[in-house]
Design an enzyme around this catalytic site. Structure first.
Site, PDB file in Angstrom:
ATOM      1  N   LYS A 261       4.912   9.597   8.808  1.00  0.00           N
ATOM      2  CA  LYS A 261       4.860   9.059  10.170  1.00  0.00           C
ATOM      3  C   LYS A 261       5.972   9.544  11.107  1.00  0.00           C
ATOM      4  CE  LYS A 261       2.561   5.002   8.297  1.00  0.00           C
ATOM      5  NZ  LYS A 261       1.118   5.174   8.495  1.00  0.00           N
TER       6      LYS A 261
ATOM      7  N   TYR B 191       0.858  -1.192   0.000  1.00  0.00           N
ATOM      8  CA  TYR B 191       0.000   0.000   0.000  1.00  0.00           C
ATOM      9  C   TYR B 191       0.889   1.235   0.000  1.00  0.00           C
ATOM     10  CZ  TYR B 191      -3.357   3.525   1.716  1.00  0.00           C
ATOM     11  OH  TYR B 191      -4.132   4.646   1.866  1.00  0.00           O
TER      12      TYR B 191
ATOM     13  N   ASP C   3       9.393   2.882  -0.643  1.00  0.00           N
ATOM     14  CA  ASP C   3       8.367   3.559   0.156  1.00  0.00           C
ATOM     15  C   ASP C   3       8.656   3.227   1.625  1.00  0.00           C
ATOM     16  OD1 ASP C   3       4.702   3.639   0.225  1.00  0.00           O
ATOM     17  OD2 ASP C   3       6.247   4.476   1.541  1.00  0.00           O
TER      18      ASP C   3
HETATM   19  P1  KE4 Z   1      -0.672   8.398   4.632  1.00  0.00           P
HETATM   20  O1  KE4 Z   1      -1.203   9.125   3.401  1.00  0.00           O
HETATM   21  O2  KE4 Z   1      -1.740   7.579   5.322  1.00  0.00           O
HETATM   22  O3  KE4 Z   1       0.074   9.321   5.577  1.00  0.00           O
HETATM   23  O4  KE4 Z   1       0.433   7.356   4.122  1.00  0.00           O
HETATM   24  C1  KE4 Z   1       0.104   6.431   3.129  1.00  0.00           C
HETATM   25  C2  KE4 Z   1       1.087   5.281   3.208  1.00  0.00           C
HETATM   26  C3  KE4 Z   1       2.079   5.198   2.243  1.00  0.00           C
HETATM   27  N1  KE4 Z   1       2.991   4.196   2.265  1.00  0.00           N
HETATM   28  C4  KE4 Z   1       2.964   3.251   3.245  1.00  0.00           C
HETATM   29  C5  KE4 Z   1       3.992   2.165   3.234  1.00  0.00           C
HETATM   30  C6  KE4 Z   1       1.970   3.302   4.259  1.00  0.00           C
HETATM   31  O5  KE4 Z   1       1.942   2.355   5.215  1.00  0.00           O
HETATM   32  C7  KE4 Z   1       1.012   4.333   4.241  1.00  0.00           C
HETATM   33  C8  KE4 Z   1      -0.094   4.431   5.274  1.00  0.00           C
HETATM   34  N2  KE4 Z   1      -0.174   3.367   6.184  1.00  0.00           N
HETATM   35  C9  KE4 Z   1      -1.475   3.109   6.794  1.00  0.00           C
HETATM   36  C10 KE4 Z   1      -1.281   1.934   7.760  1.00  0.00           C
HETATM   37  N3  KE4 Z   1      -1.288   0.701   7.082  1.00  0.00           N
HETATM   38  C11 KE4 Z   1      -2.062   4.309   7.436  1.00  0.00           C
HETATM   39  C12 KE4 Z   1      -3.276   4.029   8.305  1.00  0.00           C
HETATM   40  C13 KE4 Z   1      -4.546   4.548   7.672  1.00  0.00           C
HETATM   41  O6  KE4 Z   1      -4.732   4.397   6.445  1.00  0.00           O
HETATM   42  O7  KE4 Z   1      -5.377   5.095   8.441  1.00  0.00           O
END
Ligand code: KE4
Length: 425
Positions: free
Chosen positions: A265, A142, A237
Site C-alpha cells: 500500500k 487478514y 503484518d
Molecule cells: P494485497 O495482496 O491485497 O496487496 O495485500 C494483502 C493484505 C495483507 N495484509 C494486510 C494487513 C492487508 O490488509 C492486506 C489487504 N487488505 C485489503 C483491505 N482489507 C485489500 C483490499 C482488497 O482485498 O481488495
C-alpha cells in the site's frame, strides 16, 4: 440504469463477479459498485459524474490523498525512461536505504508486488530460518490470499488449521494455527501444544480487516515475550499500519520489536508494491544470498519505486502529516461517539491514529467474535445512505476507515452530520 450499473453488468461476463478483488463488488452491502473514473485529494468521482468524499483511499496507500502532484510527476518522469527492465536499478537501492532508515529493526528489505506476496515470502523466510513449519495467526486478521493464510481454526481439540477457501489443500492449512486476537493465553496454549514446531506468529499490530480492533495493552509485548520464550519469530503484518501509524509504523508507535515486517500500500503510493523486511540474519536467508527462494519479474519496478520513493520521502520530510492524520482520526472518533450517545445509535466506534471503524454493535469489540456480533444488515443500510449522500466508505462492516492529509475537518463534520441524519430518520 446508471452507467456504473451498465458497465458492471457487462463486467460480469468477463471478470469473476465483475471485479478484480471481491470486496469491490459491494455484495455485503447488497448493492453494485460505483465505477470510479478518477480521484483527487480526498475526493473520488464515478463515471456518472457523482462526487464522493473518499474514506477508503484505495485501502490505505493514499495517506497524502489521491493524485498527489509530486507522486504523479515522479511516475510520469520515470515512465518516460521505460516501464520495466527486469534488471537491477539504482532507485531500488534508494528505496531500500530509505525504508531501512525509517523503520526500527529493519536491516534488509526485499521488494515484491503485493501484500499477499510479502506475507507469503516472510512466512517462507521464517520457516527457512527456524527450520520449523507451523505458523500462528489470529482469527479475523487478514494477511492476503496465499494458501497458508486462507485458514480457519480447526475444531476445539484439533489445533491444525482447516482451509477457509475452496482450492486450499488440507495439507496447506494444517500447519497454520489460529489464536484469538488480544488473548495471550490462546497463543500460549498453541505454543505448548506445538512445542518447538512454531516458526512464527504473524499479527496485524492493529487489526484492520475485521473492522479496526486495537491491541489491548500488553498484547503485542506479550507476543514478543512468547516468541522469544519459544524460539519463534514475530512477524508484524504492517501492510496497513506501516508508515501510517507513524513513520516507523506500529513498531515505533507501540515500541515493540518485530523480527520481520511486511509492507504494501503506502510504500507504492498506489502502484503495485509490497515488501518484507527485518533482521539481517533472517533476510540473508533469501535467494540469491541464501537458501530460501523468492523471485519476481516486476519486483522493484522502477516506475513503482519512483512513486513509493516520492511518497515515503514526503512522509519522512513532513512529520506534520502524522500529526494531521492522527488528529483527524481522533476528531472523527470523538464526533461519531458524541453523535451515537446523543442519538442512541447502536454503534461502537474504534480506531487508532488515522484508522477507524464504526461497528454496528453497542458492545465493546476486542476480537473477531465480538466483531461478528455487528448488525451487518443495518450497516448496509447506513453504508448506502452515506454513499447516496456522497460519502464513500468501505462496502463492508469488517474493513477500516482510512483518513488522509487531504481530508479536512469540514469533510468529517459533514460525514458525522449525515450519519446523524441516518440514525434520527
Ligand atoms: P494485497 O495482496 O491485497 O496487496 O495485500 C494483502 C493484505 C495483507 N495484509 C494486510 C494487513 C492487508 O490488509 C492486506 C489487504 N487488505 C485489503 C483491505 N482489507 C485489500 C483490499 C482488497 O482485498 O481488495
Amino acid at each position: 440504469m446508471t452507467r456504473s450499473e451498465q458497465v458492471f453488468a457487462e463486467a460480469q461476463n468477463y471478470i469473476p463477479g465483475g471485479v478484480n478483488s471481491p470486496v469491490r463488488a459491494f455484495q455485503s452491502v447488497g448493492s453494485t459498485p460505483r465505477m470510479i473514473a478518477r480521484a483527487d485529494g480526498a475526493r473520488m468521482f464515478d463515471i456518472d459524474g457523482r462526487e464522493y468524499v473518499d474514506f477508503v483511499g484505495s485501502w490505505g496507500p493514499m495517506i497524502l490523498g489521491h493524485n498527489h502532484p509530486a507522486v504523479r510527476e515522479a511516475v510520469v518522469k520515470a515512465a518516460a525512461n521505460g516501464l520495466s527492465f527486469g534488471a537491477a536499478t539504482e532507485i531500488e537501492v534508494e528505496v531500500a536505504k530509505l525504508i531501512c532508515s525509517m523503520v526500527p529493526n529493519v536491516e534488509m528489505i526485499r521488494m515484491v508486488n503485493s501484500g499477499t506476496e510479502a506475507v507469503m515470502s516472510a512466512i517462507r523466510a521464517a520457516r527457512g530460518f527456524t527450520k520449523r513449519n507451523r505458523i500462528i495467526k489470529f482469527a479475523g486478521c487478514y494477511h492476503g490470499h496465499s494458501d497458508a493464510m486462507l485458514v480457519k481454526a480447526g475444531s476445539g481439540v484439533m489445533t491444525s488449521g482447516i482451509p477457509d477457501s475452496a482450492g486450499v489443500p488440507a495439507a496447506c492449512a494444517a500447519d497454520t494455527l489460529t489464536a484469538v486476537y488480544n488473548d495471550l493465553a490462546s497463543v500460549e496454549e498453541l505454543f505448548s501444544q506445538n512445542k518447538d514446531e512454531v516458526a512464527a506468529v504473524i499479527v496485524e499490530p492493529v487489526a484492520a480487516n475485521m473492522g479496526v480492533v486495537e491491541p489491548a495493552p500488553g498484547f503485542l509485548s506479550g507476543l514478543r515475550e512468547l516468541c522469544d520464550k519459544n524460539g519463534a519469530l514475530l512477524i508484524f503484518d504492517e501492510v496497513i499500519t506501516g508508515f501510517r501509524l507513524a513513520l516507523g509504523g506500529a513498531q515505533e508507535y507501540y515500541g515493540v520489536r518485530a523480527d520481520l515486517v511486511t509492507f504494501g500500500k503506502i510504500i507504492g503510493a498506489g502502484m503495485p508494491v509490497g515488501a518484507y523486511a527485518g533482521r539481517r540474519d533472517v533476510m540473508s536467508m533469501i535467494s540469491p544470498k541464501g537458501s530460501v527462494y523468492q523471485a519476481g519479474t516486476l519486483s522493484g519496478n522502477p516506475v513503482a519505486m519512483a512513486a513509493g520513493l516520492t511518497q515515503l520521502t514526503i512522509l519522512k520530510e513532513t512529520p506534520a502529516v502524522y500529526e494531521k492524520v492522527n488528529s483527524l482520526g481522533d476528531t472523527f472518533r470523538a464526533e461519531m461517539r458524541k453523535m451515537a450517545a446523543e442519538t442512541g445509535a447502536p454503534v461502537t466506534v474504534t480506531g487508532v491514529g488515522s484508522l477507524s471503524c464504526v461497528f454496528f454493535t453497542p458492545n465493546p469489540v476486542k476480537n473477531y467474535t465480538d466483531a461478528k456480533t455487528s448488525d451487518t444488515a443495518l450497516f448496509a443500510k447506513y453504508f448506502l445512505h452515506m454513499l447516496d449522500k456522497g460519502f464513500y466508505f468501505a462496502p463492508s462492516q469488517f474493513e477500516a476507515i482510512f483518513l488522509s492529509a487531504a481530508h479536512t475537518k469540514e469533510d468529517l463534520d459533514a460525514a458525522v452530520k449525515t450519519a446523524r441524519e441516518f440514525f434520527t430518520a
